[in-house]
Design a protein around this motif. Structure first.
Motif, PDB file in Angstrom:
ATOM      1  N   LYS A 205      32.011  42.959  98.973  1.00 27.08           N
ATOM      2  CA  LYS A 205      31.676  42.515  97.668  1.00 27.08           C
ATOM      3  C   LYS A 205      32.273  43.333  96.709  1.00 27.08           C
ATOM      4  N   ALA A 206      32.056  44.554  96.661  1.00 26.46           N
ATOM      5  CA  ALA A 206      32.566  45.530  95.819  1.00 26.46           C
ATOM      6  C   ALA A 206      34.192  45.715  95.594  1.00 26.46           C
ATOM      7  N   ALA A 207      34.763  45.617  96.727  1.00 25.16           N
ATOM      8  CA  ALA A 207      36.212  45.396  96.732  1.00 25.16           C
ATOM      9  C   ALA A 207      36.883  44.059  96.091  1.00 25.16           C
ATOM     10  N   ARG A 208      36.321  43.160  96.398  1.00 27.74           N
ATOM     11  CA  ARG A 208      36.539  41.671  95.724  1.00 27.74           C
ATOM     12  C   ARG A 208      36.158  41.931  94.150  1.00 27.74           C
ATOM     13  N   ALA A 209      35.127  42.273  94.029  1.00 30.31           N
ATOM     14  CA  ALA A 209      34.796  42.445  92.452  1.00 30.31           C
ATOM     15  C   ALA A 209      35.983  43.334  91.891  1.00 30.31           C
ATOM     16  N   ALA A 210      36.431  44.261  92.493  1.00 26.12           N
ATOM     17  CA  ALA A 210      37.442  45.021  91.773  1.00 26.12           C
ATOM     18  C   ALA A 210      38.841  44.440  92.329  1.00 26.12           C
ATOM     19  N   ASN A 211      38.959  43.341  92.642  1.00 25.88           N
ATOM     20  CA  ASN A 211      40.296  42.592  93.166  1.00 25.88           C
ATOM     21  C   ASN A 211      40.856  43.324  93.963  1.00 25.88           C
ATOM     22  N   MET A 212      40.422  44.026  94.923  1.00 21.01           N
ATOM     23  CA  MET A 212      40.973  44.870  95.927  1.00 21.01           C
ATOM     24  C   MET A 212      41.163  44.159  97.252  1.00 21.01           C
ATOM     25  N   PRO A 213      42.142  44.374  98.072  1.00 20.56           N
ATOM     26  CA  PRO A 213      42.156  43.445  99.657  1.00 20.56           C
ATOM     27  C   PRO A 213      40.987  44.390 100.250  1.00 20.56           C
ATOM     28  N   THR A 214      40.550  43.309 101.263  1.00 19.21           N
ATOM     29  CA  THR A 214      39.660  43.920 102.384  1.00 19.21           C
ATOM     30  C   THR A 214      40.382  43.793 103.562  1.00 19.21           C
ATOM     31  N   VAL A 215      41.670  43.831 103.629  1.00 25.38           N
ATOM     32  CA  VAL A 215      42.355  43.880 104.912  1.00 25.38           C
ATOM     33  C   VAL A 215      43.665  44.976 104.475  1.00 25.38           C
ATOM     34  N   PRO A 216      43.789  45.939 105.501  1.00 24.00           N
ATOM     35  CA  PRO A 216      43.548  45.875 106.713  1.00 24.00           C
ATOM     36  C   PRO A 216      41.925  46.241 106.984  1.00 24.00           C
ATOM     37  N   SER A 217      41.576  46.261 108.276  1.00 25.04           N
ATOM     38  CA  SER A 217      40.294  46.862 108.598  1.00 25.04           C
ATOM     39  C   SER A 217      40.497  47.585 110.101  1.00 25.04           C
ATOM     40  N   GLN A 218      39.473  48.251 110.345  1.00 25.06           N
ATOM     41  CA  GLN A 218      39.494  49.051 111.537  1.00 25.06           C
ATOM     42  C   GLN A 218      39.049  48.250 112.554  1.00 25.06           C
ATOM     43  N   LEU A 219      39.207  48.432 113.692  1.00 26.38           N
ATOM     44  CA  LEU A 219      38.770  47.579 114.982  1.00 26.38           C
ATOM     45  C   LEU A 219      37.364  48.118 115.271  1.00 26.38           C
ATOM     46  N   GLN A 220      37.129  49.288 115.163  1.00 28.25           N
ATOM     47  CA  GLN A 220      35.700  49.869 115.416  1.00 28.25           C
ATOM     48  C   GLN A 220      34.808  49.141 114.401  1.00 28.25           C
ATOM     49  N   LEU A 221      35.108  48.767 113.244  1.00 27.08           N
ATOM     50  CA  LEU A 221      34.185  48.198 112.170  1.00 27.08           C
ATOM     51  C   LEU A 221      34.186  46.773 112.561  1.00 27.08           C
ATOM     52  N   GLU A 222      35.194  45.942 113.177  1.00 30.57           N
ATOM     53  CA  GLU A 222      35.080  44.721 113.631  1.00 30.57           C
ATOM     54  C   GLU A 222      33.957  44.806 114.812  1.00 30.57           C
ATOM     55  N   MET A 223      34.096  45.532 115.627  1.00 31.98           N
ATOM     56  CA  MET A 223      33.423  45.479 116.862  1.00 31.98           C
ATOM     57  C   MET A 223      31.704  45.520 116.476  1.00 31.98           C
ATOM     58  N   ASP A 224      31.782  46.258 115.136  1.00 31.09           N
ATOM     59  CA  ASP A 224      30.311  46.341 114.891  1.00 31.09           C
ATOM     60  C   ASP A 224      29.702  45.152 114.040  1.00 31.09           C
ATOM     61  N   THR A 225      30.655  44.563 113.351  1.00 35.60           N
ATOM     62  CA  THR A 225      30.212  43.580 112.532  1.00 35.60           C
ATOM     63  C   THR A 225      30.670  42.158 112.474  1.00 35.60           C
ATOM     64  N   ASN A 226      31.840  42.118 113.191  1.00 35.85           N
ATOM     65  CA  ASN A 226      32.282  40.529 113.554  1.00 35.85           C
ATOM     66  C   ASN A 226      31.746  39.945 114.304  1.00 35.85           C
ATOM     67  N   PRO A 227      31.002  38.764 114.151  1.00 33.58           N
ATOM     68  CA  PRO A 227      30.162  38.102 115.197  1.00 33.58           C
ATOM     69  C   PRO A 227      31.023  37.540 116.366  1.00 33.58           C
ATOM     70  N   PHE A 228      32.392  37.172 116.044  1.00 34.28           N
ATOM     71  CA  PHE A 228      33.345  36.757 117.057  1.00 34.28           C
ATOM     72  C   PHE A 228      33.585  37.623 118.115  1.00 34.28           C
ATOM     73  N   LEU A 229      33.505  38.791 117.780  1.00 35.72           N
ATOM     74  CA  LEU A 229      33.829  40.028 118.679  1.00 35.72           C
ATOM     75  C   LEU A 229      32.439  40.278 119.549  1.00 35.72           C
ATOM     76  N   ARG A 230      31.486  39.571 118.962  1.00 33.97           N
ATOM     77  CA  ARG A 230      30.114  40.264 119.632  1.00 33.97           C
ATOM     78  C   ARG A 230      29.458  39.006 120.181  1.00 33.97           C
ATOM     79  N   ALA A 231      30.106  38.093 120.827  1.00 34.38           N
ATOM     80  CA  ALA A 231      29.379  37.086 121.473  1.00 34.38           C
ATOM     81  C   ALA A 231      28.720  37.413 122.820  1.00 34.38           C
ATOM     82  N   ASP A 232      29.227  38.604 123.102  1.00 35.12           N
ATOM     83  CA  ASP A 232      28.512  39.077 124.374  1.00 35.12           C
ATOM     84  C   ASP A 232      27.125  39.986 124.286  1.00 35.12           C
ATOM     85  N   ASN A 233      26.843  40.284 122.694  1.00 37.29           N
ATOM     86  CA  ASN A 233      25.861  41.255 122.447  1.00 37.29           C
ATOM     87  C   ASN A 233      24.623  40.901 122.557  1.00 37.29           C
ATOM     88  N   LYS A 234      23.686  41.427 123.157  1.00 33.23           N
ATOM     89  CA  LYS A 234      22.477  40.839 123.392  1.00 33.23           C
ATOM     90  C   LYS A 234      21.589  40.695 122.293  1.00 33.23           C
TER      91      LYS A 234
END
Length: 261
Positions: A205-234
């Protein structure tokens, strides 16, 4: 030494320039529109030597022919790399190098690996550059999301995402669109108790409010937060009411919910 430049094209697409300061080669990943690419190259004083296409959708290839015309006028003759399996629906007469899953080609002295990632389309490929821990995923793995399944099956996309998730966690993920804020809203709707996701939503939200891109990202961050990578997370399985379901069934349900969101 390499340099990665991220810049917007069209309404919400991103293009990427990868420049190798040793060989002086410069690649662009996907070509939605030629003019911003030429402008970015001129800004940096780089010649275009490589064009890497990820899939056949118009907002990733429609600028190819005019880009090649503009390059020819400058005396540049870039190679154009694309998936062999998609030649029937790519501008095949403009493609110089056809690649398949597991192929490696050289960008100067830098190896680039091809990974098949069907799901969004059945011919989608990703470009992995291990020596600089960089991955170009376009509309397969996205920031806090994954591409809509226009052609592939949930099983194909889940398998593709697992392949990408297995790469080193410090890998930089270069995806194709500025969809992160809407993806974050969906992720919070199914995984609201995830503290890593909560922190990321604030950052997005802060990045977009400043008109900054949110891409690229780090794979570890995706693993921790992206629900599509976490479908096997209990914890995520419990959050969506599918504690005892298979990983694929959970992924399928999450993707269906996103389509309705």
């Amino acid at each position: 030494m390499t340099e990665l430049v991220t810049f917007p094209v069209l309404k919400d697409n991103y293009a990427f320039l990868l420049h190798d300061h040793v060989s002086l080669r410069t690649a662009v990943v996907d070509v939605a529109d030629h003019a911003p690419i030429i402008a970015e190259l001129e800004k940096h004083g780089w010649d275009l030597t490589d064009i890497w296409l990820t899939h056949h959708h118009w907002d990733h290839i429609d600028g190819l022919a005019p880009l090649l015309e503009a390059c020819a006028a400058k005396g540049w003759h870039p190679r154009v790399v694309a998936a062999k399996a998609d030649m029937h629906r790519l501008p095949h007469t403009l493609i110089t190098d056809q690649v398949e899953d597991g192929d490696t080609f050289m960008f100067g002295d830098i190896p680039v690996h091809i990974i098949n990632v069907p799901g969004h389309t059945v011919g989608h490929i990703a470009y992995h550059v291990p020596s600089i821990a960089t991955l170009f995923t376009a509309d397969s793995l996205m920031a806090l999301g994954c591409g809509r399944l226009f052609e592939g099956t949930p099983a194909q996309m889940w398998n593709s995402l697992q392949k990408l998730r297995a790469l080193p966690p410090h890998t930089t993920v270069c995806s194709g669109h500025e969809y992160t804020e809407s993806n974050a809203a969906f992720a919070m709707s199914i995984d609201p108790e995830n503290p890593a996701l909560q922190a990321r939503v604030r950052d997005v939200k802060a990045a977009r409010a400043a008109n900054m891109p949110t891409v690229p990202s780090q794979l570890q961050l995706e693993m921790d937060t992206n629900p599509f990578l976490r479908a096997d997370n209990k914890d995520l399985k419990s959050a969506v009411g599918m504690a005892n379901a298979s990983d694929l069934d959970v992924f399928t349900e999450i993707r269906a919910r996103k389509d309705r969101f």
